[in-house]
Design a protein around this motif. Structure first.
Motif, PDB file in Angstrom:
ATOM      1  N   ALA A  20       4.295 -13.547   7.245  1.00 57.26           N
ATOM      2  CA  ALA A  20       4.696 -12.778   6.062  1.00 57.26           C
ATOM      3  C   ALA A  20       6.218 -12.743   5.931  1.00 57.26           C
ATOM      4  CB  ALA A  20       4.134 -11.363   6.136  1.00 57.26           C
ATOM      5  N   LEU A  21       6.916 -12.629   7.047  1.00 58.40           N
ATOM      6  CA  LEU A  21       8.379 -12.583   7.002  1.00 58.40           C
ATOM      7  C   LEU A  21       8.969 -13.922   6.577  1.00 58.40           C
ATOM      8  CD1 LEU A  21       9.039 -10.486  10.240  1.00 58.40           C
ATOM      9  CD2 LEU A  21       9.416  -9.752   7.871  1.00 58.40           C
ATOM     10  N   VAL A  22       8.302 -15.003   6.941  1.00 56.57           N
ATOM     11  CA  VAL A  22       8.777 -16.336   6.548  1.00 56.57           C
ATOM     12  C   VAL A  22       8.900 -16.438   5.033  1.00 56.57           C
ATOM     13  CG1 VAL A  22       8.152 -18.781   6.475  1.00 56.57           C
ATOM     14  CG2 VAL A  22       7.940 -17.509   8.619  1.00 56.57           C
ATOM     15  N   VAL A  23       7.993 -15.779   4.309  1.00 56.44           N
ATOM     16  CA  VAL A  23       7.997 -15.850   2.843  1.00 56.44           C
ATOM     17  C   VAL A  23       8.522 -14.555   2.215  1.00 56.44           C
ATOM     18  CG1 VAL A  23       6.191 -17.599   2.707  1.00 56.44           C
ATOM     19  CG2 VAL A  23       5.544 -15.183   2.799  1.00 56.44           C
ATOM     20  N   ASP A  24       9.327 -13.815   2.995  1.00 58.10           N
ATOM     21  CA  ASP A  24      10.029 -12.622   2.491  1.00 58.10           C
ATOM     22  C   ASP A  24       9.097 -11.483   2.073  1.00 58.10           C
ATOM     23  OD1 ASP A  24      12.204 -14.190   2.944  1.00 58.10           O
ATOM     24  OD2 ASP A  24      13.073 -13.958   0.951  1.00 58.10           O
ATOM     25  N   GLU A  25       7.935 -11.390   2.668  1.00 56.75           N
ATOM     26  CA  GLU A  25       7.019 -10.298   2.351  1.00 56.75           C
ATOM     27  C   GLU A  25       7.118  -9.235   3.445  1.00 56.75           C
ATOM     28  OE1 GLU A  25       3.199 -12.094   1.853  1.00 56.75           O
ATOM     29  OE2 GLU A  25       3.722 -12.998  -0.082  1.00 56.75           O
ATOM     30  N   ALA A  26       8.216  -8.476   3.400  1.00 60.43           N
ATOM     31  CA  ALA A  26       8.509  -7.519   4.455  1.00 60.43           C
ATOM     32  C   ALA A  26       7.459  -6.424   4.553  1.00 60.43           C
ATOM     33  CB  ALA A  26       9.895  -6.906   4.240  1.00 60.43           C
ATOM     34  N   ASP A  27       6.984  -5.935   3.427  1.00 54.67           N
ATOM     35  CA  ASP A  27       6.001  -4.857   3.469  1.00 54.67           C
ATOM     36  C   ASP A  27       4.666  -5.327   4.028  1.00 54.67           C
ATOM     37  OD1 ASP A  27       7.295  -2.522   2.820  1.00 54.67           O
ATOM     38  OD2 ASP A  27       7.036  -2.774   0.660  1.00 54.67           O
ATOM     39  N   ASN A  28       4.268  -6.540   3.695  1.00 55.16           N
ATOM     40  CA  ASN A  28       3.040  -7.068   4.280  1.00 55.16           C
ATOM     41  C   ASN A  28       3.185  -7.209   5.791  1.00 55.16           C
ATOM     42  OD1 ASN A  28       1.707  -7.191   1.854  1.00 55.16           O
ATOM     43  ND2 ASN A  28       2.082  -9.373   1.526  1.00 55.16           N
ATOM     44  N   ALA A  29       4.362  -7.640   6.233  1.00 55.66           N
ATOM     45  CA  ALA A  29       4.624  -7.750   7.668  1.00 55.66           C
ATOM     46  C   ALA A  29       4.553  -6.378   8.325  1.00 55.66           C
ATOM     47  CB  ALA A  29       5.992  -8.385   7.907  1.00 55.66           C
ATOM     48  N   SER A  30       5.133  -5.374   7.668  1.00 56.22           N
ATOM     49  CA  SER A  30       5.104  -4.020   8.227  1.00 56.22           C
ATOM     50  C   SER A  30       3.683  -3.501   8.354  1.00 56.22           C
ATOM     51  CB  SER A  30       5.926  -3.072   7.348  1.00 56.22           C
ATOM     52  OG  SER A  30       7.298  -3.414   7.386  1.00 56.22           O
ATOM     53  N   TRP A  31       2.837  -3.857   7.394  1.00 58.92           N
ATOM     54  CA  TRP A  31       1.450  -3.413   7.440  1.00 58.92           C
ATOM     55  C   TRP A  31       0.740  -3.997   8.667  1.00 58.92           C
ATOM     56  CZ3 TRP A  31      -0.918   0.407   5.123  1.00 58.92           C
ATOM     57  CH2 TRP A  31      -2.316   0.467   5.127  1.00 58.92           C
ATOM     58  N   ASN A  32       0.977  -5.296   8.928  1.00 53.92           N
ATOM     59  CA  ASN A  32       0.390  -5.920  10.114  1.00 53.92           C
ATOM     60  C   ASN A  32       0.954  -5.318  11.403  1.00 53.92           C
ATOM     61  OD1 ASN A  32       0.482  -8.690   8.090  1.00 53.92           O
ATOM     62  ND2 ASN A  32      -1.446  -8.152   9.077  1.00 53.92           N
ATOM     63  N   LEU A  33       2.257  -5.081  11.416  1.00 53.21           N
ATOM     64  CA  LEU A  33       2.886  -4.517  12.613  1.00 53.21           C
ATOM     65  C   LEU A  33       2.389  -3.101  12.886  1.00 53.21           C
ATOM     66  CD1 LEU A  33       6.532  -5.796  12.060  1.00 53.21           C
ATOM     67  CD2 LEU A  33       4.871  -6.647  13.739  1.00 53.21           C
ATOM     68  N   ARG A  34       2.114  -2.363  11.814  1.00 56.08           N
ATOM     69  CA  ARG A  34       1.579  -1.008  11.953  1.00 56.08           C
ATOM     70  C   ARG A  34       0.230  -1.045  12.669  1.00 56.08           C
ATOM     71  NH1 ARG A  34      -2.005   1.359   8.361  1.00 56.08           N
ATOM     72  NH2 ARG A  34      -2.132   3.640   8.356  1.00 56.08           N
ATOM     73  N   ARG A  35      -0.618  -1.986  12.285  1.00 58.12           N
ATOM     74  CA  ARG A  35      -1.924  -2.104  12.926  1.00 58.12           C
ATOM     75  C   ARG A  35      -1.767  -2.570  14.373  1.00 58.12           C
ATOM     76  NH1 ARG A  35      -4.985  -3.644   8.677  1.00 58.12           N
ATOM     77  NH2 ARG A  35      -4.427  -5.849   8.834  1.00 58.12           N
TER      78      ARG A  35
END
Length: 313
Positions: free
Chosen positions: A105-120
């Motif tokens: 997700a971070l590779v394509v600048d989707e920081a919030d999607n990355a945060s959602w995965n990291l939260r889980r």
């Protein structure tokens, strides 16, 4: 085809017929008493043309999963130790998959999607930490009753854990070499060793957002530049910013991992004291050094240089 393949092919009449031809005599008379009870149940069901499985069992492969516990002694505490070890491996995989998704997700600048995965992932690490509570109920005498059966087996050789560490940014050629002779595993471990970590991609995002510039051409930044970049994130952005949320979920993950390691240290010290660990480690001393490590160090260090006073978001 092997004897244990009954776990996988009992529902297929054609494959079961071949299995029965090869191994049917093992299920007759006294021979069957030496087989796992689940093998016998599945064989009898297949022989009778029926299925004992349900959709839930099929979907989760429950019969396969519950057939994989093979303690080496009859001591009751070993089953607890064995099952918790397997549960930890499944949770390592869960955390690894979420961290890998966050990296992409971070590779394509989707920081919030990355945060959602990291939260889980961080929540799963909290669950991992609770596994030490179960093992803490095993007394030193109980553990010593079956410890010799472990031989050189050690969690240090968990390749799922190693891949997770690599995915978070703690790379180690020497640790990767421990798996070099394991077919199928070595390839995955070395691939993760040489792949960018989730932290690498987070720093790449800070660079693309103009918060990190020093040494960007080589992709290698001075630690002070990294600390200052995170300070700028916290000074200029609040909870409404995806970069702020990314920093905090990375910290949640790093905090949860450090807590898991610290509880591991306490558990081992409580159970075996200062004895040497399995797998060639020095036990408590080795775990104490490991517990001192922090993922995403500049994110931790930025806290020390944040200016006093309320932020003006």
């Amino acid at each position: 085809m092997a004897l244990h393949d009954i776990l996988f092919l009992h529902a297929d009449p054609e494959l079961f017929a071949e299995y029965d031809r090869r191994f049917g005599d093992r299920y007759e008379g006294h021979s069957r008493t030496h087989l796992p009870s689940r093998f016998v149940e599945l064989y009898e069901a297949a022989k009778n043309g029926g299925r004992t499985r349900t959709e839930y069992i099929d979907y989760q492969s429950i019969d396969v999963l519950l057939s994989l516990q093979r303690p080496h002694t009859a001591h009751p505490a070993e089953m607890s130790f064995y099952l918790v070890g397997q549960a930890k491996e499944l949770l390592f995989k869960l955390v690894y998959e979420e961290v890998s998704a966050a990296r992409l997700a971070l590779v394509v600048d989707e920081a919030d999607n990355a945060s959602w995965n990291l939260r889980r992932a961080a929540t799963a690490l909290d669950l991992l930490a609770r596994t030490w509570d179960v093992l803490a109920t095993i007394s030193p005498a109980e553990f010593n009753a079956f410890r010799e059966q472990l031989g050189s087996a050690s969690g240090i050789d968990s390749y799922m854990y190693r891949m997770l560490e690599f995915a978070l940014g703690r790379k180690s050629d020497s640790m990767a070499r421990r798996h070099a002779e394991v077919p199928g595993v070595a390839e995955s471990v070395y691939r993760e060793l040489h792949r960018s970590s989730v932290y690498d991609e987070a720093l790449g995002l800070l660079h693309r957002r103009g918060l990190l510039t020093d040494g960007a051409e080589a992709g290698e930044w001075h630690p002070d530049a990294l600390r200052q970049a995170w300070v700028r994130v916290y000074e200029a952005h609040g909870p409404s910013s995806d970069l702020f949320r990314l920093g905090e979920t990375l910290m949640d993950l790093a905090h949860a991992f450090s807590r898991w390691r610290s509880l591991h240290l306490l558990l081992v010290e409580r159970t075996i004291g200062n004895k040497h660990g399995t797998g060639g480690t020095t036990g408590v001393d080795w775990l104490r050094r490991s517990a001192d490590h922090r993922f995403f160090p500049e994110l931790w260090e930025a806290r020390s240089i944040l200016p006093m006073g309320a932020p003006l978001w």
